[in-house]
Design a protein around this motif. Sequence first.
Motif, PDB file in Angstrom:
ATOM      1  N   PHE A  18       0.861  -1.185   0.000  1.00 12.36           N
ATOM      2  CA  PHE A  18       0.000   0.000   0.000  1.00 12.36           C
ATOM      3  C   PHE A  18       0.894   1.231   0.000  1.00 12.36           C
ATOM      4  O   PHE A  18       1.775   1.367   0.858  1.00 12.36           O
ATOM      5  N   HIS A  19       0.679   2.116  -0.955  1.00  6.78           N
ATOM      6  CA  HIS A  19       1.429   3.364  -1.030  1.00  6.78           C
ATOM      7  C   HIS A  19       0.538   4.521  -0.574  1.00  6.78           C
ATOM      8  O   HIS A  19      -0.661   4.547  -0.857  1.00  6.78           O
ATOM      9  N   MET A  20       1.146   5.483   0.102  1.00  5.67           N
ATOM     10  CA  MET A  20       0.453   6.713   0.480  1.00  5.67           C
ATOM     11  C   MET A  20       1.447   7.855   0.406  1.00  5.67           C
ATOM     12  O   MET A  20       2.622   7.699   0.774  1.00  5.67           O
ATOM     13  N   PHE A  21       1.004   9.004  -0.077  1.00 11.05           N
ATOM     14  CA  PHE A  21       1.863  10.171  -0.274  1.00 11.05           C
ATOM     15  C   PHE A  21       1.436  11.261   0.703  1.00 11.05           C
ATOM     16  O   PHE A  21       0.251  11.568   0.819  1.00 11.05           O
ATOM     17  N   TRP A  22       2.448  11.850   1.384  1.00 10.48           N
ATOM     18  CA  TRP A  22       2.131  12.885   2.375  1.00 10.48           C
ATOM     19  C   TRP A  22       3.125  14.031   2.267  1.00 10.48           C
ATOM     20  O   TRP A  22       4.328  13.805   2.152  1.00 10.48           O
ATOM     21  N   ALA A  23       2.604  15.248   2.320  1.00 16.80           N
ATOM     22  CA  ALA A  23       3.436  16.450   2.307  1.00 16.80           C
ATOM     23  C   ALA A  23       3.125  17.278   3.532  1.00 16.80           C
ATOM     24  O   ALA A  23       1.971  17.373   3.967  1.00 16.80           O
ATOM     25  N   ARG A  73       1.971 -11.192   4.042  1.00 14.18           N
ATOM     26  CA  ARG A  73       1.720 -10.001   4.857  1.00 14.18           C
ATOM     27  C   ARG A  73       1.873  -8.744   4.000  1.00 14.18           C
ATOM     28  O   ARG A  73       2.911  -8.526   3.381  1.00 14.18           O
ATOM     29  N   PRO A  74       0.850  -7.913   3.949  1.00 12.22           N
ATOM     30  CA  PRO A  74       0.994  -6.665   3.191  1.00 12.22           C
ATOM     31  C   PRO A  74       1.899  -5.680   3.921  1.00 12.22           C
ATOM     32  O   PRO A  74       2.093  -5.762   5.138  1.00 12.22           O
ATOM     33  N   GLN A  75       2.447  -4.746   3.166  1.00 10.74           N
ATOM     34  CA  GLN A  75       3.275  -3.689   3.719  1.00 10.74           C
ATOM     35  C   GLN A  75       2.659  -2.336   3.406  1.00 10.74           C
ATOM     36  O   GLN A  75       1.928  -2.186   2.418  1.00 10.74           O
ATOM     37  N   PHE A  76       2.997  -1.369   4.239  1.00 10.73           N
ATOM     38  CA  PHE A  76       2.513   0.005   4.046  1.00 10.73           C
ATOM     39  C   PHE A  76       3.725   0.898   3.852  1.00 10.73           C
ATOM     40  O   PHE A  76       4.554   1.004   4.748  1.00 10.73           O
ATOM     41  N   GLU A  97      12.738  14.264  12.139  1.00  9.00           N
ATOM     42  CA  GLU A  97      11.440  14.914  12.352  1.00  9.00           C
ATOM     43  C   GLU A  97      10.377  13.897  12.751  1.00  9.00           C
ATOM     44  O   GLU A  97       9.530  14.179  13.613  1.00  9.00           O
ATOM     45  N   LEU A  98      10.421  12.705  12.151  1.00  8.37           N
ATOM     46  CA  LEU A  98       9.448  11.679  12.507  1.00  8.37           C
ATOM     47  C   LEU A  98       9.611  11.245  13.968  1.00  8.37           C
ATOM     48  O   LEU A  98       8.613  10.998  14.668  1.00  8.37           O
ATOM     49  N   LYS A  99      10.846  11.152  14.442  1.00  8.33           N
ATOM     50  CA  LYS A  99      11.094  10.731  15.817  1.00  8.33           C
ATOM     51  C   LYS A  99      10.594  11.761  16.826  1.00  8.33           C
ATOM     52  O   LYS A  99      10.317  11.411  17.980  1.00  8.33           O
ATOM     53  N   ASN A 100      10.496  13.016  16.417  1.00  8.65           N
ATOM     54  CA  ASN A 100      10.045  14.075  17.315  1.00  8.65           C
ATOM     55  C   ASN A 100       8.581  14.441  17.108  1.00  8.65           C
ATOM     56  O   ASN A 100       8.067  15.307  17.805  1.00  8.65           O
ATOM     57  N   HIS A 119       6.804   1.223   6.504  1.00 11.18           N
ATOM     58  CA  HIS A 119       8.076   1.792   6.060  1.00 11.18           C
ATOM     59  C   HIS A 119       7.867   3.245   5.648  1.00 11.18           C
ATOM     60  O   HIS A 119       6.967   3.542   4.849  1.00 11.18           O
ATOM     61  N   PHE A 120       8.684   4.120   6.199  1.00 16.14           N
ATOM     62  CA  PHE A 120       8.674   5.522   5.782  1.00 16.14           C
ATOM     63  C   PHE A 120       9.704   5.698   4.667  1.00 16.14           C
ATOM     64  O   PHE A 120      10.860   5.296   4.799  1.00 16.14           O
ATOM     65  N   LYS A 121       9.256   6.306   3.565  1.00 12.38           N
ATOM     66  CA  LYS A 121      10.104   6.480   2.398  1.00 12.38           C
ATOM     67  C   LYS A 121      10.199   7.967   2.067  1.00 12.38           C
ATOM     68  O   LYS A 121       9.202   8.697   2.156  1.00 12.38           O
ATOM     69  N   LEU A 122      11.397   8.391   1.672  1.00  8.74           N
ATOM     70  CA  LEU A 122      11.596   9.781   1.267  1.00  8.74           C
ATOM     71  C   LEU A 122      11.216   9.932  -0.198  1.00  8.74           C
ATOM     72  O   LEU A 122      11.745   9.229  -1.061  1.00  8.74           O
TER      73      LEU A 122
END
Length: 721
Positions: free
Chosen positions: A331-336, A370-373, A397-400, A417-420
């Motif tokens: 599953f892909h999701m895009f966030w800004a 198992r699906p991944q996100f 930034e994610l850790k804070n 998984h967080f991807k840049l």
Amino acid sequence: MRSRARPSQPAGYGNRVAKDGHQLNNLPSLAMSSSGYYPHDGLPEHLKSAPLRDKLALRYSSPWFVTLPLPIPGARTRQLRLCFPNPQRLYRSSVARFGRRTGSTILFFGTLLFVFAVFSLARQLGIRPTKWSLPFLGKPSTRIFEHEELRRVWQWEVASGHYPSHRSIPQQLGFLHPPPNPAIPLRPDVTEHSAAARVNTTRGVGPKRTYLDIQFHPPKVAYPPRPVPGSVADLDVVMERCDPWEEKKYVRDCLELLRVGGGLDNGNRLRRGNLNEYRYIYKESPATAPSPTSPELWAPSLRGILLPPPVRHRPYASLPTPCDPDNPRIFHMFWAGPFTDKPYTALLSFLYTQNTGLHLKEPRDTTVCRPQFWMWINPGPAASVPNPSALSDMYKELKNNPWAMPFLHPRFHDIIHFKLWNTTEQLDGVPELKDEWRDRNLFNSLGKAVANPQAKKKTPDDVLERAGSPSSSTYDRLSVILSDMARFILCHRFGGTYLDADTIFLRDWEELWGWTGAFAYRWSWKKEYNTAALHMNKGSALGTFLFKTALENDLDFHPETISRYTKDAYLEGLLLCLPDAMFDSPWLNTDKYQRERPPQPYFKAFSEFFDTPAASSAAPSALGFNGFFKGAYSYHYHNFWWKPFDPTRNWPDLGSRFATGERIARAALAGGLNITIDSDPEEFPDVPDRGDLSWATVMKRTFEAYIRGEMPNMYGEWLEW
């Protein structure tokens, strides 16, 4: 016989001169020669007036066709003569016959009809259309491929098992023989088509299907069962029962089909008619023979892009491992912009519904894939270029960030998984784009391009500087346009399914992963795509077609434009447009359709998800998750980034293991109070709760209770820490 005397010519008529200077002496006789038919002067009374005689004279003053000489290169003494209808003659003839107003009108509409017929004939003959068109003919065609190339796209996709459907294929492409289809069962009564005529079907050569009756049996009926691993949703059945525009079919009835056929009504199943009609989920038997991949079935090239041989279609039972490498479950999701409660809730709903094995202790179930996100983070404004330390900055930034830090826990490390996101890297990773995208404007939507970011002076509130949409007045339009393109890039490069960030999961997607075709869903009442949910196969011929077509149309990936790409090229069947009941159940209601039989809950506007009206606000707390569009695969709440899911508890409420994030969020909300992230939780002020909770609040609190270990997920599975 009685002799026929030629009637005398009126005085002065033979010497009349037309307006263009031509003599009219040689005009043919305009009167009948019978002396018994006309008066003795030779002309009928209605032709004696000078204006009418002028019209009749001008009617014969110019030829029907004119020639246009064109020089031939290399032959000075020769010319190419092209013949065209004479517009002057056509105009004068129509005016003389019907009058100035009526004749002009007939000539105008006749010309339109002629032009339309020429364009239609060119389209049917496969002549490549130009990018221009006349305004009255509608939008120009986006098609850039010949029929032969489009047939190859179909052949590649069908041979790869990406068309598990009995629906017809476009007859306009001129298939003379049904393409062998390894994704639908073999039918012995159907033989190879041999007549030299166009066909509109594929020929099944695949494994048998067994349709499932999914339910738990007493006394184990409290929760629905997980979908059977490797099961497949027959979307032909879903389309037949749910498509509201082929025949009036209600979203309410579609959800019942999805609910009953998927076994989600356990414990609440009432006696109905023949429940076999609700079976839309099947399993394939193991493959007995390899899928046909002979070279003549695939396209060796497509406008300079080399296509690999088709992917071999393999039923789940024939796979050596539970996960199919050709059909990855991502599953892909895009966030800004800053991470907020919106992607936080989307991730929680993923953990609450999907078969991740999160509730199991080692060893894990080896029969389940198992699906991944993959959460793709764009670190700044859409038009900005990431700096060299962007990846480390992102994780810092994610850790804070209180909303993001829970998902960095080791328990989730192999499924979330967080991807840049790096626009340059992603575009260069698409073979169809890497050599040409730099000459295009990346921010083009519905034919309207945003000004070049480098050429415009930026201000802090400029659209080019926005990263996220913290309010309705500061909508980040550039990130939305970028995400329209990003979803196709991600699915084409990595495979999987893209979902907009304003989406929450409502059930396990196992059966949708089993359906190997590409899909999006319908834009409410329009017969166009909404790509808020988009599934495409990795490196497919369909993806190649879309990217090459988008290049010729200024990289426009708006859903409406994608609809034009597939429609103009007869490829709509390869990107199936599913009913919005599956992913966007209230959309027809919010557009004032089907309000006489709405589904549960009944939303007249998308804002009611966050601000549930008092007349229906008892339902969220009373019914909970099970009363929210039961049967749908997901829910799309359409933006509202600035509205919190839980206004009175607007922080991640995940228990003591994730207390740091809660403290950070609550300290930020405390404002001027003397509270820090190290403060004891007892020091935080008590927050009075609402009497009636909205649907958004109930969803968030349900997902959080599962992570805290206070309640099971929708399938009765408990998360143990």
